[in-house]
Design a protein around this motif. Structure first.
Motif, PDB file in Angstrom:
ATOM      1  N   UNK A   1      41.772  27.135  46.043  1.00 29.96           N
ATOM      2  CA  UNK A   1      43.101  27.166  45.424  1.00 29.96           C
ATOM      3  C   UNK A   1      44.170  27.426  46.482  1.00 29.96           C
ATOM      4  N   UNK A   2      45.235  26.656  46.417  1.00 29.67           N
ATOM      5  CA  UNK A   2      46.320  26.839  47.372  1.00 29.67           C
ATOM      6  C   UNK A   2      46.969  28.208  47.148  1.00 29.67           C
ATOM      7  N   UNK A   3      47.186  28.931  48.228  1.00 31.92           N
ATOM      8  CA  UNK A   3      47.763  30.274  48.159  1.00 31.92           C
ATOM      9  C   UNK A   3      48.527  30.550  49.443  1.00 31.92           C
TER      10      UNK A   3
ATOM     11  N   UNK B   1      39.330  20.448  50.603  1.00 32.18           N
ATOM     12  CA  UNK B   1      38.237  21.060  49.857  1.00 32.18           C
ATOM     13  C   UNK B   1      38.058  20.345  48.534  1.00 32.18           C
ATOM     14  N   UNK B   2      36.980  20.641  47.827  1.00 33.09           N
ATOM     15  CA  UNK B   2      36.725  19.994  46.538  1.00 33.09           C
ATOM     16  C   UNK B   2      37.702  20.499  45.483  1.00 33.09           C
ATOM     17  N   UNK B   3      37.952  19.675  44.491  1.00 35.42           N
ATOM     18  CA  UNK B   3      38.782  20.061  43.355  1.00 35.42           C
ATOM     19  C   UNK B   3      38.070  19.641  42.078  1.00 35.42           C
ATOM     20  N   UNK B   4      37.686  20.618  41.260  1.00 35.48           N
ATOM     21  CA  UNK B   4      37.036  20.369  39.973  1.00 35.48           C
ATOM     22  C   UNK B   4      35.844  19.421  40.098  1.00 35.48           C
ATOM     23  N   UNK B   5      34.775  19.891  40.769  1.00 34.56           N
ATOM     24  CA  UNK B   5      33.577  19.054  40.948  1.00 34.56           C
ATOM     25  C   UNK B   5      33.010  18.622  39.608  1.00 34.56           C
ATOM     26  N   UNK B   6      32.593  17.389  39.563  1.00 36.42           N
ATOM     27  CA  UNK B   6      32.102  16.808  38.307  1.00 36.42           C
ATOM     28  C   UNK B   6      30.633  16.434  38.467  1.00 36.42           C
ATOM     29  N   UNK B   7      30.348  15.187  38.772  1.00 34.71           N
ATOM     30  CA  UNK B   7      28.943  14.801  38.917  1.00 34.71           C
ATOM     31  C   UNK B   7      28.478  14.888  40.365  1.00 34.71           C
ATOM     32  N   UNK B   8      27.204  15.188  40.520  1.00 32.44           N
ATOM     33  CA  UNK B   8      26.605  15.372  41.837  1.00 32.44           C
ATOM     34  C   UNK B   8      25.331  14.539  41.917  1.00 32.44           C
ATOM     35  N   UNK B   9      25.007  14.107  43.134  1.00 32.71           N
ATOM     36  CA  UNK B   9      23.742  13.416  43.374  1.00 32.71           C
ATOM     37  C   UNK B   9      23.289  13.741  44.787  1.00 32.71           C
TER      38      UNK B   9
ATOM     39  N   UNK C   1      33.022  37.050  37.221  1.00 32.03           N
ATOM     40  CA  UNK C   1      33.407  36.489  38.505  1.00 32.03           C
ATOM     41  C   UNK C   1      34.921  36.369  38.598  1.00 32.03           C
ATOM     42  N   UNK C   2      35.393  36.155  39.803  1.00 35.02           N
ATOM     43  CA  UNK C   2      36.816  35.887  40.003  1.00 35.02           C
ATOM     44  C   UNK C   2      37.116  34.454  39.596  1.00 35.02           C
ATOM     45  N   UNK C   3      38.278  34.242  39.015  1.00 34.79           N
ATOM     46  CA  UNK C   3      38.662  32.911  38.562  1.00 34.79           C
ATOM     47  C   UNK C   3      38.875  31.984  39.746  1.00 34.79           C
ATOM     48  N   UNK C   4      38.393  30.756  39.610  1.00 33.88           N
ATOM     49  CA  UNK C   4      38.642  29.712  40.605  1.00 33.88           C
ATOM     50  C   UNK C   4      38.829  28.399  39.851  1.00 33.88           C
ATOM     51  N   UNK C   5      40.074  28.005  39.688  1.00 32.58           N
ATOM     52  CA  UNK C   5      40.366  26.792  38.927  1.00 32.58           C
ATOM     53  C   UNK C   5      39.988  25.520  39.670  1.00 32.58           C
TER      54      UNK C   5
END
Length: 648
Positions: A522-524, A543-551, A479-483
């Motif tokens: 990612x900002x571009x 937008x989201x940044x580094x999603x962690x926990x979800x419910x 896949x393409x990288x998405x930090x």
């Protein structure tokens, strides 16, 4: 379950209407007494009264007196005393219609220094067709790290003997890494287990009060949970609540047993001079709470050993999805032999069969069978038994031999050969390495929370970053990288599924595919940052940044996404993703340097719903220079709400 206040319990005791007989006196010196006259009975009567200005939810009138005419009833003329108690609202008084949904107005991203120091929460509302009603919901603090409850300091680290641990400066070791905090209705009480992402990993049991009129929660009392019976705890990350109402904890970033000293940071806890066994850590821990506030802990060796972020038990009470946090990690499924019992079962690891590389990617999933095991079997390997000593890494693997197989797992490449007869031991004690040897995919990066939407029959998994093994152009995932990360949606198969060997999987909750649902931006040059947020935000602020926990908010079609980001967003946020509209709404922001942990939805506890929310280590991940040193850095354990529950 119904939680009663002390007053309500006292009233309930008084309302028992068994007659009390007045006895004649006994005779003297053991002689027969004179026959007395027949006694009379004392009776009580309960009268339910309508609502009025003083008691908007009605009231209960308690009357008492003597049954003078012996007709077995308390007549009006016989009433000698009475008292009235206002009623609390019952569950249906605040519950919303089954057709209604809770929605959120967006809270703005913090822009000023003042806003960046706050916990800000969006306005919530109930939407039912064309009708909307604003809710009085906010962020409520249960406890902050360092708070004292009796003799217990919230966040205190203790050794295996229960003694507080102190630093070289003589100060108490108190963790600001508050992590998952559960809500556990047990009998007539409400408890919470709160765990710390620390070494050693401390845990606390809270008994909570629930105000029946407002739904608000508060701490009644707190105790520290003794983990010495399971060798202590290691970096407790996220957790879940099982369908049978136990707390299922995790141990993240398991020590690498190829280095015998990798668990030496637990030596102080264990009171050891030599090395602590690294195989003591990296397991799921189930905490069963009893109504008398006692706890029973079990490390479930049958489920495997990983860098557990979170393990989520499906409604069948057998199937468990387990996420593995790190670089070059796997995605795992455990199927218990018996519903409600995680001590024995079969372990599987996913294989990613890519079908698309676009927009975060998609794949069909197949499942590699890693074999069956029990807690007892693996526990003997870990601790040794009467006939065998505990196994070490070199008992399980031969390293760099002519017949070794090169694998990539947990961020490094190794050449390993499995020793004869070590299949079961390797499958549980070295689960990720064994999965790689068996051909499963170990290329995922920063695999975080997992949840299930029962009304959609879908599982959701957060990948904090799409990178490293997922974007190196090699292996199964390309896949393409998405930090800034991606949240994936997984469909539960409607038909029975087999493993990669063609054997039936004994579960009706097996996921069959995995597709990117929502990704960070990612900002571009093509997608520039919003004005005013150009600094310290490498991911777009909207937008989201580094999603962690979800419910998942069942019945409301809202997927809640928490963040664990450093440079992605200066201030971490919690988002609501409307699965009907496909839109993101920022619903909570946190102070500088925090991580959002523990978002977990409880749809109905005595007519109220709660979104648990913990704010970990403020000023601890970034912006430490902005900490005033006046207590701002203490973590917050609390919840967003209370919300009205939905009527069934």
């Amino acid at each position: 379950m119904m939680i009663e206040s002390k007053l309500a319990k006292s009233i309930r005791a008084l309302l028992i209407t068994t007659p009390v007989v007045l006895l004649a006196a006994c005779g003297d010196d053991g002689k027969d007494g004179v026959n007395g006259t027949d006694g009379t009975s004392a009776l009580t009567k309960v009268v339910t009264q309508e609502a009025n200005e003083a008691c908007p939810y009605g009231s209960t009138l308690l009357q008492a007196g003597v049954d003078a005419n012996a007709n077995g009833e308390l007549d009006v003329a016989e009433v000698q005393s009475e008292s009235s108690v206002c009623s609390a609202p019952n569950a249906s008084a605040q519950m919303i219609a089954s057709s209604a949904q809770i929605k959120f107005e967006e809270v703005a991203a913090p822009l000023t220094n003042y806003e960046k120091r706050q916990i800000m929460v969006a306005q919530a509302k109930v939407v039912d067709g064309n009708e909307e009603k604003t809710l009085d919901a906010g962020y409520h603090i249960l406890a902050r790290s360092g708070d004292r409850f009796g003799d217990v300091v919230f966040g205190q680290l203790i050794d295996k003997y229960g003694q507080p641990m102190f630093g070289e400066d003589g100060a108490r070791k108190v963790s600001d890494a508050n992590e998952h905090t559960s809500l556990l209705p047990i009998g007539d009480k409400l408890f919470s287990v709160s765990q710390m992402e620390s070494l050693p990993g401390s845990m606390f049991l809270m008994e909570l009060n629930q105000d029946q009129a407002s739904g608000e929660l508060s701490v009644k009392n707190m105790s520290q949970i003794d983990q010495s019976g399971v060798d202590g705890g290691w970096v407790h990350c996220a957790a879940s609540v099982t369908p049978w109402t136990t707390h299922l904890a995790s141990e993240e970033y398991e020590p690498d047993a190829s280095n015998p000293a990798s668990a030496s940071r637990m030596n102080e806890y264990m009171g050891l001079v030599g090395d602590t066994n690294p195989y003591f850590y990296g397991w799921n821990i189930e905490i069963e709470v009893s109504e008398d506030a006692t706890t029973d802990l079990s490390k479930h060796y049958a489920m495997g050993r990983l860098a557990f972020e979170l393990s989520y038990v499906m409604p069948d009470s057998k199937t468990v999805y387990m996420t593995d946090d790190g670089t070059n990690v796997g995605f795992f499924m455990f199927v218990a032999d018996t519903a409600g019992d995680l001590s024995a079962g079969t372990l599987y690891s996913a294989k990613w069969n890519q079908t698309s590389a676009e927009n975060g990617g998609a794949a069909d999933l197949s499942w590699v069978n890693l074999g069956h095991a029990t807690d007892s079997e693996i526990g003997d390997y870990v601790h040794g038994s009467s006939t065998e000593v505990a196994l070490s890494f070199t008992d399980i693997f031969d390293v760099d031999t002519e017949n070794c197989t090169t694998i990539s797992a947990n961020g490094k490449t190794e050449c390993l050969e499995l020793r004869a007869g070590m299949e079961k031991a390797a499958s549980r004690m070295e689960t990720r390495r064994y999965a790689a040897l068996m051909g499963a995919t170990t290329e995922f990066r920063k695999e975080e929370g997992v949840t299930f939407a029962p009304d959609r029959n879908k599982v959701y998994v957060a990948m904090s970053q799409v990178g490293k093994g997922m974007s190196d152009g090699e292996g199964d995932i390309q896949l393409s990288q998405n930090n800034c990360g991606t949240v994936y949606e997984l469909n539960v198969a409607t038909d029975a599924m087999n493993d990669t060997d063609g054997n039936a999987i004994s579960s009706s909750s097996v996921v069959k595919d995995m597709t990117a649902l929502v990704s960070g931006r990612p900002v571009s040059v093509e997608d520039p940052q919003a004005a005013g947020f150009e600094g310290n935000n490498s991911c777009h602020i909207n937008g989201i940044a580094n999603p962690d926990n979800v419910t998942y908010m069942a019945g409301h079609n809202q997927l809640i996404i928490g963040e664990d980001t450093g440079s992605g967003h200066q201030n971490d946020a919690i988002w609501s993703y409307d699965l009907d509209a496909g839109s993101l709404t920022r619903i909570q922001t946190t102070p500088y340097g925090s991580e959002t942990t523990s978002p977990y939805w409880y749809p109905n506890i005595n007519g109220w719903a709660y979104l648990m929310s913990v704010v970990q280590h403020p000023y601890g991940e970034s912006d430490g220079d902005k900490d005033t040193g006046t207590g701002e850095g203490r973590a917050y354990t609390g919840y967003v709400g209370p919300f009205p529950a939905k009527a069934e």
